[in-house]
Scaffold this motif. Structure first.
Motif, PDB file in Angstrom:
ATOM      1  N   TRP A   1       0.862  -1.174   0.094  1.00 25.04           N
ATOM      2  CA  TRP A   1       0.001   0.082  -0.135  1.00 25.04           C
ATOM      3  C   TRP A   1       0.960   1.193  -0.022  1.00 25.04           C
ATOM      4  CZ3 TRP A   1      -5.207  -0.016  -0.238  1.00 25.04           C
ATOM      5  CH2 TRP A   1      -5.906  -1.367  -0.119  1.00 25.04           C
ATOM      6  N   CYS A   2       0.440   2.264  -0.621  1.00 25.10           N
ATOM      7  CA  CYS A   2       1.100   3.566  -0.770  1.00 25.10           C
ATOM      8  C   CYS A   2       0.363   4.620  -0.449  1.00 25.10           C
ATOM      9  CB  CYS A   2       1.822   3.830  -2.028  1.00 25.10           C
ATOM     10  SG  CYS A   2       3.015   2.432  -2.702  1.00 25.10           S
ATOM     11  N   GLU A   3       0.742   5.470   0.399  1.00 27.01           N
ATOM     12  CA  GLU A   3      -0.102   6.665   0.927  1.00 27.01           C
ATOM     13  C   GLU A   3       0.282   7.762  -0.163  1.00 27.01           C
ATOM     14  OE1 GLU A   3      -1.162   9.308   4.659  1.00 27.01           O
ATOM     15  OE2 GLU A   3       0.112   7.847   5.011  1.00 27.01           O
ATOM     16  N   VAL A   4      -1.009   8.452  -0.575  1.00 33.16           N
ATOM     17  CA  VAL A   4      -0.890   9.278  -1.525  1.00 33.16           C
ATOM     18  C   VAL A   4      -1.961  10.439  -1.057  1.00 33.16           C
ATOM     19  CG1 VAL A   4      -0.769   7.784  -3.527  1.00 33.16           C
ATOM     20  CG2 VAL A   4      -2.842   8.474  -2.750  1.00 33.16           C
ATOM     21  N   SER A   5      -1.497  11.820  -1.819  1.00 35.08           N
ATOM     22  CA  SER A   5      -2.504  12.861  -1.487  1.00 35.08           C
ATOM     23  C   SER A   5      -3.945  12.638  -1.876  1.00 35.08           C
ATOM     24  CB  SER A   5      -2.028  14.077  -2.435  1.00 35.08           C
ATOM     25  OG  SER A   5      -2.237  13.988  -3.681  1.00 35.08           O
ATOM     26  N   ARG A   6      -4.795  13.307  -1.173  1.00 36.53           N
ATOM     27  CA  ARG A   6      -6.212  13.126  -1.323  1.00 36.53           C
ATOM     28  C   ARG A   6      -6.516  13.460  -2.879  1.00 36.53           C
ATOM     29  NH1 ARG A   6     -11.515  14.192   1.154  1.00 36.53           N
ATOM     30  NH2 ARG A   6     -10.444  14.356   3.123  1.00 36.53           N
ATOM     31  N   GLU A   7      -5.751  14.390  -3.521  1.00 36.78           N
ATOM     32  CA  GLU A   7      -6.244  14.702  -4.772  1.00 36.78           C
ATOM     33  C   GLU A   7      -5.678  13.703  -5.633  1.00 36.78           C
ATOM     34  OE1 GLU A   7      -4.539  17.876  -8.325  1.00 36.78           O
ATOM     35  OE2 GLU A   7      -3.594  17.978  -6.375  1.00 36.78           O
ATOM     36  N   ASP A   8      -4.572  12.903  -5.451  1.00 33.64           N
ATOM     37  CA  ASP A   8      -4.251  11.743  -6.286  1.00 33.64           C
ATOM     38  C   ASP A   8      -5.162  10.548  -6.113  1.00 33.64           C
ATOM     39  OD1 ASP A   8      -2.292  13.149  -7.514  1.00 33.64           O
ATOM     40  OD2 ASP A   8      -0.509  12.391  -6.478  1.00 33.64           O
ATOM     41  N   HIS A   9      -5.478  10.629  -4.794  1.00 31.48           N
ATOM     42  CA  HIS A   9      -6.614   9.288  -4.507  1.00 31.48           C
ATOM     43  C   HIS A   9      -7.624   9.580  -5.244  1.00 31.48           C
ATOM     44  CE1 HIS A   9      -9.702   7.865  -1.887  1.00 31.48           C
ATOM     45  NE2 HIS A   9      -8.976   6.811  -1.929  1.00 31.48           N
ATOM     46  N   ASP A  10      -8.316  10.716  -5.308  1.00 32.89           N
ATOM     47  CA  ASP A  10      -9.641  10.912  -5.798  1.00 32.89           C
ATOM     48  C   ASP A  10      -9.559  10.930  -7.308  1.00 32.89           C
ATOM     49  OD1 ASP A  10     -10.513  11.351  -3.530  1.00 32.89           O
ATOM     50  OD2 ASP A  10     -10.582  13.547  -3.524  1.00 32.89           O
ATOM     51  N   ARG A  11      -8.374  11.159  -8.050  1.00 34.35           N
ATOM     52  CA  ARG A  11      -7.961  11.126  -9.467  1.00 34.35           C
ATOM     53  C   ARG A  11      -7.909   9.668  -9.722  1.00 34.35           C
ATOM     54  NH1 ARG A  11      -2.672  13.175 -10.106  1.00 34.35           N
ATOM     55  NH2 ARG A  11      -2.968  12.645 -12.485  1.00 34.35           N
ATOM     56  N   TYR A  12      -7.294   8.942  -8.853  1.00 35.63           N
ATOM     57  CA  TYR A  12      -7.226   7.644  -9.191  1.00 35.63           C
ATOM     58  C   TYR A  12      -8.545   6.658  -9.349  1.00 35.63           C
ATOM     59  CZ  TYR A  12      -5.375   2.787  -8.870  1.00 35.63           C
ATOM     60  OH  TYR A  12      -5.001   1.611  -9.150  1.00 35.63           O
ATOM     61  N   LEU A  13      -9.236   7.149  -8.132  1.00 32.10           N
ATOM     62  CA  LEU A  13     -10.662   6.458  -7.929  1.00 32.10           C
ATOM     63  C   LEU A  13     -11.530   6.763  -9.255  1.00 32.10           C
ATOM     64  CD1 LEU A  13     -12.959   4.984  -6.185  1.00 32.10           C
ATOM     65  CD2 LEU A  13     -13.390   7.393  -5.257  1.00 32.10           C
ATOM     66  N   LYS A  14     -11.499   7.958  -9.814  1.00 31.82           N
ATOM     67  CA  LYS A  14     -12.073   8.312 -10.961  1.00 31.82           C
ATOM     68  C   LYS A  14     -11.633   7.463 -12.117  1.00 31.82           C
ATOM     69  CE  LYS A  14     -13.656  12.203 -13.656  1.00 31.82           C
ATOM     70  NZ  LYS A  14     -13.670  13.755 -13.746  1.00 31.82           N
ATOM     71  N   ALA A  15     -10.351   7.605 -12.049  1.00 30.58           N
ATOM     72  CA  ALA A  15      -9.801   6.933 -13.557  1.00 30.58           C
ATOM     73  C   ALA A  15     -10.017   5.133 -13.255  1.00 30.58           C
ATOM     74  CB  ALA A  15      -8.032   7.146 -13.284  1.00 30.58           C
ATOM     75  N   LEU A  16     -10.121   4.777 -11.857  1.00 27.00           N
ATOM     76  CA  LEU A  16     -10.614   3.439 -12.079  1.00 27.00           C
ATOM     77  C   LEU A  16     -11.964   3.094 -12.270  1.00 27.00           C
ATOM     78  CD1 LEU A  16      -9.671   0.638 -10.719  1.00 27.00           C
ATOM     79  CD2 LEU A  16     -10.470   1.595  -8.483  1.00 27.00           C
ATOM     80  N   LYS A  17     -12.808   3.912 -11.942  1.00 24.06           N
ATOM     81  CA  LYS A  17     -14.070   3.904 -12.553  1.00 24.06           C
ATOM     82  C   LYS A  17     -14.409   4.034 -13.870  1.00 24.06           C
ATOM     83  CE  LYS A  17     -18.899   6.039 -11.796  1.00 24.06           C
ATOM     84  NZ  LYS A  17     -19.494   7.229 -11.152  1.00 24.06           N
ATOM     85  N   TYR A  18     -13.758   4.852 -14.461  1.00 22.59           N
ATOM     86  CA  TYR A  18     -13.949   4.914 -16.027  1.00 22.59           C
ATOM     87  C   TYR A  18     -12.841   4.186 -16.802  1.00 22.59           C
ATOM     88  CZ  TYR A  18     -17.135   8.450 -14.789  1.00 22.59           C
ATOM     89  OH  TYR A  18     -18.276   8.938 -14.161  1.00 22.59           O
ATOM     90  N   GLY A  19     -12.014   3.244 -16.329  1.00 20.62           N
ATOM     91  CA  GLY A  19     -10.879   2.399 -17.019  1.00 20.62           C
ATOM     92  C   GLY A  19      -9.787   3.369 -17.780  1.00 20.62           C
ATOM     93  N   THR A  20      -9.533   4.374 -17.246  1.00 20.80           N
ATOM     94  CA  THR A  20      -8.741   5.203 -17.704  1.00 20.80           C
ATOM     95  C   THR A  20      -7.368   5.347 -16.814  1.00 20.80           C
ATOM     96  OG1 THR A  20      -9.548   7.237 -16.732  1.00 20.80           O
ATOM     97  CG2 THR A  20     -10.156   6.753 -18.969  1.00 20.80           C
ATOM     98  N   LEU A  21      -6.993   4.237 -16.068  1.00 24.74           N
ATOM     99  CA  LEU A  21      -5.829   4.413 -15.257  1.00 24.74           C
ATOM    100  C   LEU A  21      -4.719   4.769 -15.734  1.00 24.74           C
ATOM    101  CD1 LEU A  21      -6.682   1.790 -12.871  1.00 24.74           C
ATOM    102  CD2 LEU A  21      -6.523   4.090 -12.060  1.00 24.74           C
ATOM    103  N   SER A  22      -4.223   4.208 -17.107  1.00 24.04           N
ATOM    104  CA  SER A  22      -3.113   4.414 -17.655  1.00 24.04           C
ATOM    105  C   SER A  22      -2.797   6.007 -18.083  1.00 24.04           C
ATOM    106  CB  SER A  22      -2.901   3.665 -18.862  1.00 24.04           C
ATOM    107  OG  SER A  22      -3.799   3.511 -19.976  1.00 24.04           O
ATOM    108  N   ARG A  23      -3.786   6.634 -18.329  1.00 19.20           N
ATOM    109  CA  ARG A  23      -3.905   8.129 -18.686  1.00 19.20           C
ATOM    110  C   ARG A  23      -3.212   8.719 -17.563  1.00 19.20           C
ATOM    111  NH1 ARG A  23      -9.344   8.383 -21.699  1.00 19.20           N
ATOM    112  NH2 ARG A  23      -9.023   6.776 -22.930  1.00 19.20           N
ATOM    113  N   LEU A  24      -3.501   8.452 -16.345  1.00 22.50           N
ATOM    114  CA  LEU A  24      -2.956   9.411 -15.176  1.00 22.50           C
ATOM    115  C   LEU A  24      -1.770   9.861 -14.957  1.00 22.50           C
ATOM    116  CD1 LEU A  24      -4.777   7.705 -12.020  1.00 22.50           C
ATOM    117  CD2 LEU A  24      -5.288   9.576 -13.053  1.00 22.50           C
TER     118      LEU A  24
END
Length: 161
Positions: free
Chosen positions: A65-88
């Motif tokens: 597990w890696c601790e990240v900022s709230r902003e990166d966490h929320d961006r990751y969550l959104k990308a996970l939902k839409y299948g766009t993780l590789s664009r992060l």
């Protein structure tokens, strides 16, 4: 132990900050998902893989597990939902686990490279034994040593007659 019996994959259940809580506190203070975690709504974690090459052209994989900022966490969550993780792009974070064979690994600065196909890969940025072994790889002898350190207490007790 033969080479084929050596463990090459260890996964951490939770970030240390979550693991250290008793079960009721964990229930009260955490949001947990297989890929993400939040503690007290002010600490945010992403599950990832940290690979250490082995001389036989395989890898020892740490599920961390890696601790990240709230902003990166929320961006990751959104990308996970839409299948766009590789664009992060690459995320900055800190290792949220103390790996048993690498003293002082908790809190090491890391980068995470998200992927649409798998968990993000972790690259250690801070000078440490873990960074050195991730860069140079390890021998099969070192893999045996890691297995002994991880599992020496798991040795089966002799059965009573």
């Amino acid at each position: 132990m033969s080479e084929s019996e050596l463990a090459r994959d260890i996964s951490m259940s939770y970030p240390e900050a979550v693991w250290d809580l008793d079960s009721l506190e964990r229930y009260r203070r955490c949001r947990l998902h297989s890929e993400l975690a939040a503690l007290d709504e002010n600490r945010f974690f992403i599950r990832a893989v940290l690979c250490v090459p082995i001389e036989d052209e395989t890898e020892f994989t740490w599920g961390v597990w890696c601790e990240v900022s709230r902003e990166d966490h929320d961006r990751y969550l959104k990308a996970l939902k839409y299948g766009t993780l590789s664009r992060l792009g690459v995320l900055q974070g800190r290792l949220a686990n103390e790996l048993p064979v690498y003293e002082h690994s908790l809190g090491l600065r890391v980068t995470l490279k998200p992927s649409d196909e798998s968990r993000p890969t972790v690259k250690v940025q801070e000078e440490s034994a873990l960074k050195a072994e991730q860069a140079a790889g390890i021998s099969l002898k070192r893999l045996e040593e890691i297995n002994r350190l991880l599992f020496e207490d798991d040795e089966e007790e002799p059965e009573e007659a």
